[in-house]
Design a protein around this motif. Structure first.
Motif, PDB file in Angstrom:
ATOM      1  N   LEU A 280       0.819  -1.213   0.000  1.00 29.71           N
ATOM      2  CA  LEU A 280       0.000   0.000   0.000  1.00 29.71           C
ATOM      3  C   LEU A 280       0.854   1.263   0.000  1.00 29.71           C
ATOM      4  O   LEU A 280       0.327   2.363  -0.093  1.00 29.71           O
ATOM      5  N   GLY A 281       2.149   1.099   0.142  1.00 28.00           N
ATOM      6  CA  GLY A 281       3.029   2.260   0.115  1.00 28.00           C
ATOM      7  C   GLY A 281       3.387   2.788   1.493  1.00 28.00           C
ATOM      8  O   GLY A 281       4.028   3.825   1.611  1.00 28.00           O
ATOM      9  N   LEU A 282       2.969   2.099   2.548  1.00 30.11           N
ATOM     10  CA  LEU A 282       3.366   2.534   3.889  1.00 30.11           C
ATOM     11  C   LEU A 282       4.867   2.309   4.046  1.00 30.11           C
ATOM     12  O   LEU A 282       5.390   1.292   3.600  1.00 30.11           O
TER      13      LEU A 282
ATOM     14  N   ALA B 268      -4.200   3.793   4.222  1.00 36.00           N
ATOM     15  CA  ALA B 268      -3.138   4.254   3.322  1.00 36.00           C
ATOM     16  C   ALA B 268      -3.417   5.652   2.750  1.00 36.00           C
ATOM     17  O   ALA B 268      -2.498   6.475   2.702  1.00 36.00           O
TER      18      ALA B 268
ATOM     19  N   ARG C 223      -9.445  -1.639  -0.756  1.00 29.07           N
ATOM     20  CA  ARG C 223      -8.301  -1.065  -0.064  1.00 29.07           C
ATOM     21  C   ARG C 223      -7.195  -0.701  -1.050  1.00 29.07           C
ATOM     22  O   ARG C 223      -6.580   0.362  -0.948  1.00 29.07           O
ATOM     23  N   ALA C 224      -6.957  -1.595  -2.023  1.00 30.26           N
ATOM     24  CA  ALA C 224      -5.920  -1.304  -3.012  1.00 30.26           C
ATOM     25  C   ALA C 224      -6.337  -0.123  -3.892  1.00 30.26           C
ATOM     26  O   ALA C 224      -5.522   0.742  -4.216  1.00 30.26           O
TER      27      ALA C 224
ATOM     28  N   MET D 137      -5.820   3.808  -2.963  1.00 26.68           N
ATOM     29  CA  MET D 137      -4.600   4.567  -3.255  1.00 26.68           C
ATOM     30  C   MET D 137      -4.630   5.130  -4.670  1.00 26.68           C
ATOM     31  O   MET D 137      -3.666   5.744  -5.116  1.00 26.68           O
TER      32      MET D 137
END
Lengths: 404, 258
Positions: free
Chosen positions: A303-305, B119, B167-168, B171
């Protein structure tokens, strides 16, 4: 239960009045020998209980406890300054109450536990004033709770600020400063009793918690130097008894420090307890870290965290929840282990008990008074440990909501 | 590669420029050569299905695209960013690629809405309010807005996987990677997840899907890559693959699973 009952859940399990009797018959009086055994054991238990109760209420001399209750509380802290300690306790408990009202959840579990603790402390033979004080504290928590509930979120920042300032406030209140008329300084060697035990335990718990987490994370680090340091630290500390760490802090440390640098005894002991506890905590936390599936970290990364975010938001919450029982168990033993400072000459709760046992006044009492004094001391330790265990259970239940 | 490129996708979207480019990608697990010179590219709005026997490297391949696996040789470029050891590059690529896992990997300690909003809040720096609105929108899109306040453990597998897709998507990625998204699901739940993926393909999302769902591939894929022993043995449109497979290994594999 039989499977037929399970397959028909709408039918209530039949519960008859005769069931307890049936249970007794089945489990305690199933044969003549079992009946005999049951009766003999019942008689043994009853007579033992009677003797204990008889001793507790008619023979035991509780005067040493009642007469010295202030010593139990604060040791040699000046009696006319008792209000400062009481104010601190009131402040912290009030903060817990109002926070429970604002945030609910885990904090409410803690506040409820503290209320229960205050109620427990009313039981032993204190004087009326002391009982009133504890009852007042219990009421204070409740009142602050409803206050927090009503004011809702508007108090969030002031209360957070107070929490952050609270260690300093407590320190200033208890320590005082020179030249002040209202808050004359009280040297740390006068701190004692339950107050000292609590201070050592609370500081130990609060300070060792983040340190332990850092050590656990460090032990899993990919950087060899960090990892080696953490492993070495944990394994060395865990291989040494707490008492020797305390002796080192008390006796060895001054040898290595220049003579002009003098670190307060109580600070040295606090540091020793913290460093000791952190090593054990690190191992508990590491267990929790290992329980977090790798997929969780992958999902967070995908997710990029970044690594801090995924550790703080994803890994640690799950890891810590998995090891709450172990961590609380460790905090309970830390609380009791603070009694070891008695051996290096500090007058904590156990130290006070020992001092009271040897007071001149009780030398004439036949059999001495150590039974009463030690029993009372044990009771105080128990109330706190019991509270911690209960609070931990209710936190676990709360956090368990919606987990697999 | 371009012999199959009509300018429209199977779902009628305009094909764009190449957004993922892999050149001679190699990876070893110890002595095991799991990726043996993969060269492939994916164009914007294209749906690429990757299939092949287990252990053929197809999962590893899509996991190298967002660096859940490190490639040891070759070049991977995602949306103009070359994958290097620089963590900033890796994180930039991860922000542009969404991934859906076989085991969902939802965060069990967070509610559904928090799973989705996490996110956007921490990486995209949206306010909580914006992120929650977005999350609710996405839950609507995957068909389960009523589950927002539940925990993942309270949902069925199909619902969990749909939350994972939401969820994906939160972003706002430019590419979606699906790693066997229906393999851990009970049969009756596969359809609800594939429906969401179909809708996603129609909306023009660039997708790489590792899957054994051949009916889905036939309907939605623009191109299929057949992986075996760490290599792309054969690729083509679903029609070419299903009707006229060229390689014996492709034929054998298809005969085993169809």
């Amino acid at each position: 239960m039989s499977s037929t009952e399970l397959s028909a859940p709408h039918l209530k399990q039949p519960r008859t009045v005769a069931e307890p009797i049936a249970w007794l018959r089945r489990n305690l009086f199933s044969s003549w020998f079992n009946s005999l055994l049951t009766l003999v054991l019942l008689w043994l238990i009853a007579s033992l209980l009677l003797r204990v109760l008889d001793w507790l209420f008619t023979q035991a001399t509780w005067t040493p406890v009642v007469a010295n209750i202030r010593l139990f509380w604060i040791g040699r802290y000046p009696p006319d300054q008792l209000w400062r300690v009481q104010l601190c306790l009131g402040l912290v408990l009030g903060l817990f109450g109002v926070s429970a009202g604002i945030w609910g959840g885990i904090v409410r579990a803690v506040a409820t536990g503290l209320m229960g603790l205050m109620v427990l402390l009313i039981i032993p033979p204190f004087d009326a004033g002391m009982r009133l004080y504890f009852a007042g504290l219990a009421l204070l928590i409740a009142a602050m709770y409803f206050g927090g509930l009503r004011s809702g979120r508007s108090l969030r920042w002031p209360v957070t600020g107070l929490w952050i300032a609270s260690p300093l406030i407590v320190l200033v209140l208890i320590r005082g400063f020179s030249g002040s008329a209202t808050l004359p300084p009280v040297e740390t060697n006068l701190w004692g009793g339950l107050m000292l035990t609590l201070l050592l335990a609370v500081v130990g718990i609060l300070a060792s918690f983040p340190l332990g987490i850092l050590l656990a994370l460090g032990r899993r680090s990919r950087l060899p130097v960090v990892k080696a340091f953490c492993v070495a630290y944990i394994e060395i500390i865990r291989g040494v008894p707490l008492i020797s760490v305390l002796f080192m802090a008390m006796i060895m440390l001054p040898l290595f420090l220049p003579p002009t640098v003098r670190v307060d005894t109580i600070v040295r002991v606090m540091v020793a307890i913290t460093l000791f506890s952190a090593a054990y905590l690190a191992e508990n936390v590491r267990g929790g870290l290992q329980a977090v599936p790798n997929g969780q970290i992958e999902a967070a990364r995908a997710l990029g965290l970044n690594i801090f975010q995924s550790t703080l938001l994803i890994v640690l919450p799950q890891a810590l929840r998995a090891v709450i029982p172990a961590i609380v168990g460790q905090f309970i033993s830390l609380f009791k282990d603070t009694s070891l400072v008695f051996i290096v000459g500090m007058i904590d709760l156990l130290g006070i008990a020992d001092a009271i046992i040897h007071q001149q006044a009780w030398l004439t009492v036949t059999g001495g008074v150590q039974r009463e004094v030690l029993l009372f001391t044990a009771f105080i330790y128990w109330t706190f440990c019991f509270t911690m265990a209960r609070v931990a259970r209710s936190i676990e239940t709360r956090l368990g909501v919606g987990t697999r | 590669m371009n012999e199959i490129a009509t300018e429209r996708t199977a779902t009628g979207q305009q094909l764009g420029e190449e957004i993922i480019i892999c050149r001679d990608v190699h990876k070893w697990f110890g002595d095991f050569h799991v990726l043996n010179g993969i060269t492939a590219s994916v164009r914007k709005a294209e749906v690429v299905v990757v299939f092949g026997p287990s252990g053929s490297g197809k999962s590893t391949f899509i996991r190298t695209i967002n660096r859940l696996e490190e490639h040891q040789k070759g070049q991977i470029i995602v949306d103009g960013i070359e994958m290097t050891n620089d963590i900033r590059n890796i994180e930039a690529i991860r922000r542009e690629t969404g991934m859906v896992f076989q085991q969902f990997n939802l965060f069990p300690h967070l509610t559904v809405i928090d799973n989705i909003a996490l996110a956007p809040i921490w990486v995209r720096k949206k306010t909580r309010k914006e992120a929650e609105l977005l999350a609710l929108e996405l839950l609507e899109r995957v068909g389960i807005p009523e589950q927002a306040r539940k925990y993942p453990g309270q949902l069925s597998g199909g619902q969990q996987q749909r939350v994972a897709i939401a969820r994906a998507l939160a972003m706002q990625p430019r590419v979606m990677l699906f790693d066997e998204p229906t393999s851990a699901l009970d049969p009756e739940m596969i359809k609800e997840v594939l429906d969401v993926m179909r809708e996603l393909a129609r909306s023009g999302m660039t997708m790489i899907v590792v899957t054994h769902e051949m009916a889905f591939a036939r309907e939605v894929a623009d191109r299929m890559l057949f992986f075996d022993a760490g290599q792309i043995v054969e690729q083509g449109t679903p029609e070419q693959i299903f009707e006229h497979p060229q390689h014996d290994r492709t034929k054998l594999f298809l005969s085993q699973i169809l």
